[in-house]
Design an enzyme around this catalytic site. Sequence first.
Site, PDB file in Angstrom:
ATOM      1  N   CYS A 140      -1.889  16.244   5.548  1.00  0.00           N
ATOM      2  CA  CYS A 140      -1.011  16.682   6.636  1.00  0.00           C
ATOM      3  C   CYS A 140      -1.327  18.056   7.224  1.00  0.00           C
ATOM      4  O   CYS A 140      -1.359  18.184   8.449  1.00  0.00           O
ATOM      5  CB  CYS A 140       0.461  16.560   6.273  1.00  0.00           C
ATOM      6  SG  CYS A 140       0.864  16.622   4.536  1.00  0.00           S
ATOM      7  N   ARG A 164      -5.426  14.635  -6.743  1.00  0.00           N
ATOM      8  CA  ARG A 164      -4.195  15.132  -7.350  1.00  0.00           C
ATOM      9  C   ARG A 164      -4.345  15.079  -8.861  1.00  0.00           C
ATOM     10  O   ARG A 164      -4.889  14.123  -9.397  1.00  0.00           O
ATOM     11  CB  ARG A 164      -2.993  14.260  -6.944  1.00  0.00           C
ATOM     12  CG  ARG A 164      -2.730  14.330  -5.456  1.00  0.00           C
ATOM     13  CD  ARG A 164      -1.500  13.553  -5.081  1.00  0.00           C
ATOM     14  NE  ARG A 164      -1.406  13.472  -3.627  1.00  0.00           N
ATOM     15  CZ  ARG A 164      -0.535  12.708  -2.978  1.00  0.00           C
ATOM     16  NH1 ARG A 164       0.319  11.966  -3.657  1.00  0.00           N
ATOM     17  NH2 ARG A 164      -0.508  12.686  -1.665  1.00  0.00           N
ATOM     18  N   GLN A 220      -6.170   7.921   1.047  1.00  0.00           N
ATOM     19  CA  GLN A 220      -4.964   7.406   1.686  1.00  0.00           C
ATOM     20  C   GLN A 220      -5.313   6.884   3.072  1.00  0.00           C
ATOM     21  O   GLN A 220      -6.129   7.480   3.773  1.00  0.00           O
ATOM     22  CB  GLN A 220      -3.947   8.538   1.863  1.00  0.00           C
ATOM     23  CG  GLN A 220      -3.448   9.114   0.561  1.00  0.00           C
ATOM     24  CD  GLN A 220      -2.412  10.198   0.813  1.00  0.00           C
ATOM     25  OE1 GLN A 220      -2.710  11.201   1.446  1.00  0.00           O
ATOM     26  NE2 GLN A 220      -1.205   9.976   0.315  1.00  0.00           N
ATOM     27  N   ASP A 258      -3.957   7.307   5.840  1.00  0.00           N
ATOM     28  CA  ASP A 258      -2.912   8.238   6.257  1.00  0.00           C
ATOM     29  C   ASP A 258      -2.790   8.317   7.774  1.00  0.00           C
ATOM     30  O   ASP A 258      -3.759   8.076   8.490  1.00  0.00           O
ATOM     31  CB  ASP A 258      -3.300   9.622   5.723  1.00  0.00           C
ATOM     32  CG  ASP A 258      -2.084  10.475   5.425  1.00  0.00           C
ATOM     33  OD1 ASP A 258      -0.954  10.016   5.666  1.00  0.00           O
ATOM     34  OD2 ASP A 258      -2.278  11.612   4.951  1.00  0.00           O
ATOM     35  N   HIS A 311      -0.305  10.793  10.766  1.00  0.00           N
ATOM     36  CA  HIS A 311       0.844  11.636  11.076  1.00  0.00           C
ATOM     37  C   HIS A 311       1.190  11.457  12.524  1.00  0.00           C
ATOM     38  O   HIS A 311       0.313  11.470  13.382  1.00  0.00           O
ATOM     39  CB  HIS A 311       0.531  13.095  10.729  1.00  0.00           C
ATOM     40  CG  HIS A 311       0.354  13.279   9.260  1.00  0.00           C
ATOM     41  ND1 HIS A 311      -0.875  13.193   8.652  1.00  0.00           N
ATOM     42  CD2 HIS A 311       1.265  13.454   8.256  1.00  0.00           C
ATOM     43  CE1 HIS A 311      -0.718  13.345   7.346  1.00  0.00           C
ATOM     44  NE2 HIS A 311       0.555  13.495   7.074  1.00  0.00           N
ATOM     45  N   LYS A 355      12.851   8.404   3.427  1.00  0.00           N
ATOM     46  CA  LYS A 355      11.647   7.597   3.569  1.00  0.00           C
ATOM     47  C   LYS A 355      11.893   6.137   3.250  1.00  0.00           C
ATOM     48  O   LYS A 355      12.887   5.783   2.629  1.00  0.00           O
ATOM     49  CB  LYS A 355      10.547   8.137   2.660  1.00  0.00           C
ATOM     50  CG  LYS A 355      10.956   8.186   1.201  1.00  0.00           C
ATOM     51  CD  LYS A 355       9.820   8.660   0.299  1.00  0.00           C
ATOM     52  CE  LYS A 355      10.266   8.640  -1.147  1.00  0.00           C
ATOM     53  NZ  LYS A 355       9.182   8.636  -2.110  1.00  0.00           N
ATOM     54  N   HIS A 362       5.095  11.088   8.315  1.00  0.00           N
ATOM     55  CA  HIS A 362       3.910  10.778   7.515  1.00  0.00           C
ATOM     56  C   HIS A 362       3.988   9.283   7.269  1.00  0.00           C
ATOM     57  O   HIS A 362       5.071   8.776   7.002  1.00  0.00           O
ATOM     58  CB  HIS A 362       3.959  11.409   6.122  1.00  0.00           C
ATOM     59  CG  HIS A 362       4.214  12.864   6.081  1.00  0.00           C
ATOM     60  ND1 HIS A 362       3.259  13.766   5.691  1.00  0.00           N
ATOM     61  CD2 HIS A 362       5.321  13.589   6.357  1.00  0.00           C
ATOM     62  CE1 HIS A 362       3.771  14.976   5.710  1.00  0.00           C
ATOM     63  NE2 HIS A 362       5.026  14.906   6.107  1.00  0.00           N
TER      64      HIS A 362
END
Length: 588
Positions: free
Chosen positions: A282, A311, A329, A331, A333, A417, A463
């Site tokens: 992000c 991570r 991911q 991902d 945004h 979420k 996200h």
Amino acid sequence: MMNSKDKHKADSKDNLETLRHSAAHILAQAVKELYPETKLGIGPAIADGFYYDFERKTPFTLEDLAKIEERMQRIVKAALPFLKSVLSKQDALEIFSELEEPYKLELLEDLENDEVTIYRQGNFTDLCRGPHLANTGELKSFKLLSIAGAYWRGSEKNPMLQRIYGTAFPGEVELAEYLQNLEEAKKRDHRRLGKELDLFSLEEDVGPGLVLWHPRGAMLRKVIEDFWRDEHLKRGYQLVYTPHIAGENLWKVSGHLDYFREMMYPSMRMDERNYLLKPMNCPFHIRIYKQKVRSYRDLPIRYAELGTVYRYERSGVLHGLLRVRGFTQDDAHIFCTPEQLSKEILSIIDLIQFMLEAFGYKEFQVELSVRHPDRSGDYLGDDEGWARAEAALVESLDKRNLSYTVGEGEATFYGPKIDIKLVDALGRGWQGPTIQVDFNLPGRLNITYVGDDGKKHPVMMLHRTVLGTMERFVGGLIEHYVGAFPSWLAPLQIRVVTINQGQEAYAKKVLQELQEKGLRADLDAGKETISYKIGKAEREKIPYILVAGDREVEAGTVSVRKRKDRHQKVMKVEEFIDRIQEEIKNRE
RNA sequence: GCUGGCGUGACUCAAUGGUAGAGUACCUCACUUGUAAUGAGGCUGUUGGGGGUUCGAUUCCCUCCGCCAGCUCCA
């Protein structure tokens, strides 16, 4: 309204729960009889059976399990009645303090009502809401399965108790069936199939939770990624790429160093500056957004990236591809105005549904995670914003008729979420796709757009992932298809096989034709028997085997054998190509 | 991270306080084969790493690492 069939179903589910709950009590009685110094935790029925938690200095062993099971049989044979009594909390406290059951006392003290129920069978007493079987003799088919540690009341701050898992069914047949299913499920395990099909590996020297994608696994992933990219471009996303490391300040400003530090790898120093490996994408996407002044006319802006993040996951949680330390991911945004939020959420849900259905997932578990009602102080953002965001999430789920569970207090500190869980071969749920509203970063990083009033307004930010991560998604997919991928996904779609060496030239020509059409094919022109080669290809779960023998060379055809289908069809190569291409196009 | 279990050739597994075997895979040779495993021969190991006990450890003990199940946490 419930029809009679549903009602019957509900009854039998309740019956099974009662049966298993009673089994848990019988387990506890057996343990107390064999090991009187043991203290009782709790013992509920669960989806596949039951468990009971115990505190005991010496750990239970597998031999103990057999002994306990034997003792349970004896209690069953005695057909002791389950006796319910209703009494005051005070009386119950006295009973359990006499029995020296500290955990039961703790449970009692937290109970708000003044009247409690206890159940007794034989000399065993337990605090319990019930209901139970009439007597212990009604428990016919059960088995103790495993021993594991479990924190008292699910908190790692509490002492760890020993949990004994077991299962129980109305009859031996059901029990045997369950145990056999368990064995079958193990064969679907993606870790096993990943090795057998040569898709990926994890290696000690590389590091725990760091995946090596082998050629076949990488091909599978490439197909998924291509599909993913095309679909995003069709739906108004823009692709971006961002680095794997970034200077410390980026993470300081984003708040990751305050809230996510324990998940991040230690910093590395070069040129007098500290850099950290990215745990999320992000902050980078936000920096791209902030390169310019954005007008309301530019919004929504959707940045998508197959972003690889790292991570530090605690060692005990790693699990094949489903829980790793380095992962990619899918991902994105989304930056939009408050008015656009609902529509954006809805189109993400549509995209998730479309993607999952393309991969053959017919149903999935949806969870809406909202704030804890009593702890509004723990969350960033104002009540109005939260209310609007939660309403937008609910509205979208309702519009698409998706049923979901609500997790109160499950929201992140920065926003509510929607999470979607994928279920593995053993029925364990793993969080995959997610849609998160963010009330933190826009303010913290001052992300704005210029409205039609000429003033700057805070942007709404989402996200989201639609697959989750490539690792977890592919791991799930392997189990979902039991390694037998449909043609559009199969790393290797076709194997051409010769019967003897006389057909090699022809087979090579066929192979070339297939490859020129973009099909993923290889050739087995080895000296082994045809049976051997067929068996090998079947074990590799290749969708199509094309056999080229003398007859086929003569006629300019191939004998097409579809995976797991003994009946082959002889046809021209062109005809086969048409057929498989149609199949691939339709993602059958 | 916590509790418990496990760690033997590339894979699946066996064995013992006296320096390890089987099947598969792989390699070689023979067979030239019609739809799920042709036959014969051969190669493969610091028994997860380190330390200790012992005349001697793969076996017993300690420690570290990894894996498995569960708990906690998560994409």
